[in-house]
Structures are given as C-alpha cells and as structure tokens.
Design a protein around this motif. Structure first.
Motif, PDB file in Angstrom:
ATOM      1  N   GLY A 194       0.791  -1.224   0.000  1.00  0.00           N
ATOM      2  CA  GLY A 194       0.000   0.000   0.000  1.00  0.00           C
ATOM      3  C   GLY A 194       0.822   1.271   0.000  1.00  0.00           C
ATOM      4  N   THR A 195       2.017   1.214   0.533  1.00  0.00           N
ATOM      5  CA  THR A 195       2.800   2.448   0.627  1.00  0.00           C
ATOM      6  C   THR A 195       3.545   2.667  -0.683  1.00  0.00           C
ATOM      7  OG1 THR A 195       4.532   1.139   1.654  1.00  0.00           O
ATOM      8  CG2 THR A 195       3.123   2.430   3.093  1.00  0.00           C
ATOM      9  N   ALA A 196       3.274   3.778  -1.332  1.00  0.00           N
ATOM     10  CA  ALA A 196       3.889   4.045  -2.628  1.00  0.00           C
ATOM     11  C   ALA A 196       5.188   4.810  -2.488  1.00  0.00           C
ATOM     12  CB  ALA A 196       2.921   4.823  -3.498  1.00  0.00           C
ATOM     13  N   GLY A 197       5.538   5.259  -1.315  1.00  0.00           N
ATOM     14  CA  GLY A 197       6.786   5.997  -1.169  1.00  0.00           C
ATOM     15  C   GLY A 197       6.775   7.265  -1.993  1.00  0.00           C
ATOM     16  N   PHE A 198       5.711   8.014  -1.938  1.00  0.00           N
ATOM     17  CA  PHE A 198       5.580   9.224  -2.737  1.00  0.00           C
ATOM     18  C   PHE A 198       6.477  10.324  -2.200  1.00  0.00           C
ATOM     19  CE2 PHE A 198       2.826   8.359  -5.939  1.00  0.00           C
ATOM     20  CZ  PHE A 198       2.112   9.434  -6.418  1.00  0.00           C
ATOM     21  N   ALA A 199       7.214  10.956  -3.109  1.00  0.00           N
ATOM     22  CA  ALA A 199       7.983  12.125  -2.719  1.00  0.00           C
ATOM     23  C   ALA A 199       7.567  13.275  -3.606  1.00  0.00           C
ATOM     24  CB  ALA A 199       9.473  11.856  -2.876  1.00  0.00           C
ATOM     25  N   ALA A 200       7.709  14.478  -3.102  1.00  0.00           N
ATOM     26  CA  ALA A 200       7.402  15.654  -3.914  1.00  0.00           C
ATOM     27  C   ALA A 200       8.704  16.234  -4.425  1.00  0.00           C
ATOM     28  CB  ALA A 200       6.666  16.691  -3.075  1.00  0.00           C
ATOM     29  N   GLY A 201       8.728  16.667  -5.668  1.00  0.00           N
ATOM     30  CA  GLY A 201       9.932  17.298  -6.202  1.00  0.00           C
ATOM     31  C   GLY A 201      10.154  18.628  -5.502  1.00  0.00           C
ATOM     32  N   PRO A 202      11.411  19.061  -5.376  1.00  0.00           N
ATOM     33  CA  PRO A 202      11.715  20.276  -4.609  1.00  0.00           C
ATOM     34  C   PRO A 202      11.272  21.571  -5.282  1.00  0.00           C
ATOM     35  CG  PRO A 202      13.700  19.350  -5.561  1.00  0.00           C
ATOM     36  CD  PRO A 202      12.625  18.364  -5.817  1.00  0.00           C
ATOM     37  N   GLU A 203      11.138  21.548  -6.635  1.00  0.00           N
ATOM     38  CA  GLU A 203      10.805  22.816  -7.286  1.00  0.00           C
ATOM     39  C   GLU A 203       9.345  23.168  -7.080  1.00  0.00           C
ATOM     40  OE1 GLU A 203      13.923  20.718  -9.628  1.00  0.00           O
ATOM     41  OE2 GLU A 203      11.857  20.206  -9.162  1.00  0.00           O
ATOM     42  N   GLN A 204       9.081  24.456  -7.151  1.00  0.00           N
ATOM     43  CA  GLN A 204       7.694  24.906  -7.078  1.00  0.00           C
ATOM     44  C   GLN A 204       7.288  25.384  -8.462  1.00  0.00           C
ATOM     45  OE1 GLN A 204       5.525  24.679  -4.549  1.00  0.00           O
ATOM     46  NE2 GLN A 204       7.154  23.546  -3.538  1.00  0.00           N
ATOM     47  N   PHE A 205       6.707  24.492  -9.241  1.00  0.00           N
ATOM     48  CA  PHE A 205       6.194  24.915 -10.529  1.00  0.00           C
ATOM     49  C   PHE A 205       4.770  25.400 -10.347  1.00  0.00           C
ATOM     50  CE2 PHE A 205       9.693  23.877 -12.937  1.00  0.00           C
ATOM     51  CZ  PHE A 205      10.110  22.568 -12.778  1.00  0.00           C
ATOM     52  N   GLY A 206       4.361  26.327 -11.196  1.00  0.00           N
ATOM     53  CA  GLY A 206       2.992  26.825 -11.100  1.00  0.00           C
ATOM     54  C   GLY A 206       2.037  25.923 -11.845  1.00  0.00           C
ATOM     55  N   PHE A 207       0.999  25.473 -11.177  1.00  0.00           N
ATOM     56  CA  PHE A 207      -0.004  24.662 -11.830  1.00  0.00           C
ATOM     57  C   PHE A 207      -1.356  25.342 -11.737  1.00  0.00           C
ATOM     58  CE2 PHE A 207       2.394  21.014 -12.899  1.00  0.00           C
ATOM     59  CZ  PHE A 207       3.378  20.890 -11.931  1.00  0.00           C
ATOM     60  N   SER A 208      -2.152  25.137 -12.784  1.00  0.00           N
ATOM     61  CA  SER A 208      -3.437  25.823 -12.809  1.00  0.00           C
ATOM     62  C   SER A 208      -4.452  25.153 -11.907  1.00  0.00           C
ATOM     63  CB  SER A 208      -3.968  25.887 -14.250  1.00  0.00           C
ATOM     64  OG  SER A 208      -4.047  24.576 -14.773  1.00  0.00           O
ATOM     65  N   SER A 209      -4.200  23.919 -11.503  1.00  0.00           N
ATOM     66  CA  SER A 209      -5.150  23.259 -10.601  1.00  0.00           C
ATOM     67  C   SER A 209      -4.418  22.210  -9.773  1.00  0.00           C
ATOM     68  CB  SER A 209      -6.272  22.594 -11.404  1.00  0.00           C
ATOM     69  OG  SER A 209      -5.747  21.471 -12.096  1.00  0.00           O
ATOM     70  N   ASP A 210      -5.050  21.806  -8.686  1.00  0.00           N
ATOM     71  CA  ASP A 210      -4.459  20.768  -7.837  1.00  0.00           C
ATOM     72  C   ASP A 210      -4.379  19.447  -8.580  1.00  0.00           C
ATOM     73  OD1 ASP A 210      -5.867  21.874  -4.660  1.00  0.00           O
ATOM     74  OD2 ASP A 210      -4.035  22.418  -5.738  1.00  0.00           O
ATOM     75  N   ALA A 211      -5.344  19.223  -9.440  1.00  0.00           N
ATOM     76  CA  ALA A 211      -5.352  17.963 -10.188  1.00  0.00           C
ATOM     77  C   ALA A 211      -4.118  17.870 -11.075  1.00  0.00           C
ATOM     78  CB  ALA A 211      -6.622  17.877 -11.035  1.00  0.00           C
ATOM     79  N   ARG A 212      -3.763  19.001 -11.671  1.00  0.00           N
ATOM     80  CA  ARG A 212      -2.586  19.011 -12.537  1.00  0.00           C
ATOM     81  C   ARG A 212      -1.322  18.799 -11.724  1.00  0.00           C
ATOM     82  NH1 ARG A 212      -3.066  20.534 -17.747  1.00  0.00           N
ATOM     83  NH2 ARG A 212      -0.917  21.257 -17.919  1.00  0.00           N
ATOM     84  N   GLU A 213      -1.297  19.407 -10.555  1.00  0.00           N
ATOM     85  CA  GLU A 213      -0.132  19.240  -9.691  1.00  0.00           C
ATOM     86  C   GLU A 213      -0.003  17.781  -9.277  1.00  0.00           C
ATOM     87  OE1 GLU A 213       0.885  22.101  -6.872  1.00  0.00           O
ATOM     88  OE2 GLU A 213       2.673  20.872  -6.514  1.00  0.00           O
ATOM     89  N   ALA A 214      -1.148  17.169  -8.961  1.00  0.00           N
ATOM     90  CA  ALA A 214      -1.137  15.757  -8.569  1.00  0.00           C
ATOM     91  C   ALA A 214      -0.632  14.896  -9.716  1.00  0.00           C
ATOM     92  CB  ALA A 214      -2.542  15.319  -8.152  1.00  0.00           C
ATOM     93  N   ARG A 215      -1.040  15.250 -10.920  1.00  0.00           N
ATOM     94  CA  ARG A 215      -0.603  14.508 -12.105  1.00  0.00           C
ATOM     95  C   ARG A 215       0.908  14.630 -12.267  1.00  0.00           C
ATOM     96  NH1 ARG A 215      -1.865  16.466 -17.896  1.00  0.00           N
ATOM     97  NH2 ARG A 215      -0.413  15.011 -18.878  1.00  0.00           N
ATOM     98  N   TYR A 216       1.423  15.838 -12.070  1.00  0.00           N
ATOM     99  CA  TYR A 216       2.873  16.068 -12.154  1.00  0.00           C
ATOM    100  C   TYR A 216       3.598  15.228 -11.122  1.00  0.00           C
ATOM    101  CZ  TYR A 216       7.295  18.512 -11.370  1.00  0.00           C
ATOM    102  OH  TYR A 216       8.620  18.819 -11.184  1.00  0.00           O
TER     103      TYR A 216
END
Lengths: 180, 159
Positions: free
Chosen positions: B15-37
């Motif tokens: 169940g644990t996917a080991g999700f990490a977030a990339g360090p950069e802050q890119f601008g996304f038009s929606s949360d869904a897009r950010e999640a996709r990234y």
C-alpha cells in the motif's frame, strides 16, 4: 529415477540461481543501453562555441562518418579522455564534433585553449535540452554517426585508447565500407 | 475469518507508494494538474541516482527532467505521451516501474512461479510423509527391539 536423484533437484535449482545471479551481478547498471541506436540522430540547432553567431546543426554532420563527443569543463572524465581524443583528432581518421553540455561558454573556450581542441566544431548546449533529446545522462559520452546521420554506437564514460582501437575505429571503417 | 489478519500486512507491504514531492515549485493551474505532475515524476527514474525516482533525486539531470516533464505537461501532452517521450530517449529503464512485456515476464511473474513450485514441493513432501507406513520387523527383531527399548510387546514401559 534412482533415490539420490531427488537430492539433485535442489542442487539443480541452486546452480541455476547461481548462474542467474552471476550474470546479473556482472552487468553494469551505469551502462544504460541507448534506444537511439539505429535511429537518426535527433535534430538540433545550437550556437557554435568559437563562432557564436553561427549555428551547428545535424545537417552539418551528414555525408561523413563522425563522432559526437559530449563533454564539459566540470567533467573529470572528460579531462581523462582528452589525450585520447587529441591523438584521434591528430590522426585524422575520423572527425570529432563536440557537444558542450551544461557548461559556461567562456570556461569551455579557456579549457580547450589550455588542453587542446580536438573538435572540428563545438555546439554549445548550455541548458542540456539537446542532451535530453540524445539521451545524455552524464559526461563523457561519445556517439558514432554514419554517413546518413544515423546513430550507430554510443560509448558511455571515458574513452580509452583500447576503446578507440577495438570498438570505435573498426566500426568507423565498417560504416565507411558500407557505402562503397 | 483468520485471513483478515493477513490484510494489514498486505496493505503495509503493497500500500505504501513511497511518494515524494519534487523540490521545485512549478505553477499549476489546478491541484489535479499538480497531482498529475507528482505522479509522473514518481514514476520516472533518475538515471544518475538510479535507485531514486525523479521526485526523490537531487541530481542535476533529475532537475532537468522534472522541468522537461513540466514543460511537456504545459504543452498539453498526456501521461502516456510524456512517458513515451522519456522512453524514446532513455529506454525502458527510465520507467521506475518496469513495463510488463515479454522481456520482463520473468521479472514480474518469476517470483510467483517460484512460489508455486516451492509450495508444490512442500505439499508433495508433507503428503508423502503422512502416508509413509511404519517399518515392519520380523517377530524376532521386534522382540529384540522391545528388549532394547525396555518396553513389553504392547509398547508399555517395563518396570
């Protein structure tokens, strides 16, 4: 089946595993095979290092068997292989083009002035975007292109004299012969 | 019902996917897009630090490729197209999860096959052991055996 043969089964499985692991551990994960082998070199249009106003494109490389060497001043391996490249350039057996990868133009020119310039021309890929198109993931890397601009070989890492004698030059000769 | 106890273990393992977030802050038009990234950069491998995804890695190539993923997203490419873009340039190895194709069947199905083979051997061995008869002795040998063991013919200890 004789009785002792039953004990050969675990032994057989064990030997199979040993063979599998031996093969697997002997592979080098740093040598990521390139999917571009056999495909035309990705198009690019970059400023030249020594003539910033002029461009170097993939068209300039066509019509001859050529090497494209990905290098940078921050890359210690590039320094290590530089002697080999200089010798190869001096022999005149195959033209070498440079792709200056994620580097500063002034540093690159200074570096070549100090250590020697083996390149027919150098393209400046400051952002590394062309590098991504070529599947570059480190420096140094050296590509062999045939007359039609198709990538025939990618050498990952430092180019040694043995690599040149045993891999690169024979391939260059073969590619030249193929076109009469 | 006892099988329910296995569920938490399975969940923890898979169940644990080991999700990490990339360090950069890119601008996304929606949360869904950010999640996709985020999902994309977790599914692509950093070729320099090869045990890390693009999200985890601090290597400069990882930074460049994250930026490339963002650029492709902004250009309207689909997830499949972005993955294909990377595979075209770097090969299957750039996918953090190996694709299921004939060359990787051994990788994906091998462990289950080995498990089945092992279980098969186990079942066969246990079953054979259960149906094995006690060795038969002649009457004279049985008497000698009893004498040695200190038992009488009923198997009771002689006092």
């Amino acid at each position: 089946m004789p009785a002792f043969a039953r004990y050969l089964i675990p032994l057989g499985i064990f030997l199979l595993l040993v063979a599998l692991l031996f093969r697997g551990l002997s592979l080098n994960p740093r040598q990521v095979p390139s999917p571009l082998i056999g495909k035309p070199a990705p198009g690019f249009s970059l400023p030249r290092l020594h003539a910033p106003g002029r461009l170097l494109t993939e068209a300039d490389l066509q019509g001859q068997v050529a090497l494209v060497n990905v290098w940078a001043t921050w890359c210690s391996g590039c320094r290590a292989e530089h002697g080999v490249l200089m010798a190869l350039a001096r022999s005149g057996r195959v033209p070498i083009y440079g792709l200056n990868y994620k580097d500063a133009r002034a540093d690159a020119r200074q570096w070549l002035a100090r250590h020697g310039d083996p390149y027919r021309a150098v393209a400046v890929d400051a952002e590394g975007r062309v590098g991504i198109d070529w599947g570059v993931y480190g420096a140094p890397e050296t590509y062999v292109l045939d007359r039609d601009g198709v990538i025939r070989h990618k050498h990952i890492g430092v180019l040694t004299a043995e690599d040149v004698e045993e891999d690169i030059l024979p391939l260059v000769e073969r590619l030249r012969e193929n076109r009469g | 019902m006892r099988w329910l106890g296995v569920l938490p273990v399975l969940l923890l393992l898979f169940g644990t996917a080991g999700f990490a977030a990339g360090p950069e802050q890119f601008g996304f038009s929606s949360d869904a897009r950010e999640a996709r990234y985020q999902e994309l950069i977790n599914e692509l491998r950093c070729l320099v630090c090869q045990n890390q995804s693009l999200a985890d890695s601090n290597a400069e190539l990882a930074r460049d490729l994250r930026r490339e993923v963002y650029r492709l997203m902004q250009a309207g490419r689909s997830d499949a197209e972005i993955a294909q873009f990377m595979v075209d340039r770097y090969g299957d190895f750039v996918l953090y999860r190996p694709p299921v194709k004939p060359s990787t069947y051994g990788l994906w199905y091998g462990p289950f096959v080995l498990l089945a083979v092992g279980l098969g051997f186990l079942v066969r061995t246990v079953r054979r052991r259960n149906t094995q008869d006690a060795p038969r002795f002649s009457a004279a040998d049985q008497a000698r055996l009893n004498a040695i063991l200190g038992e009488d013919s009923d198997g009771d200890l002689r006092r």
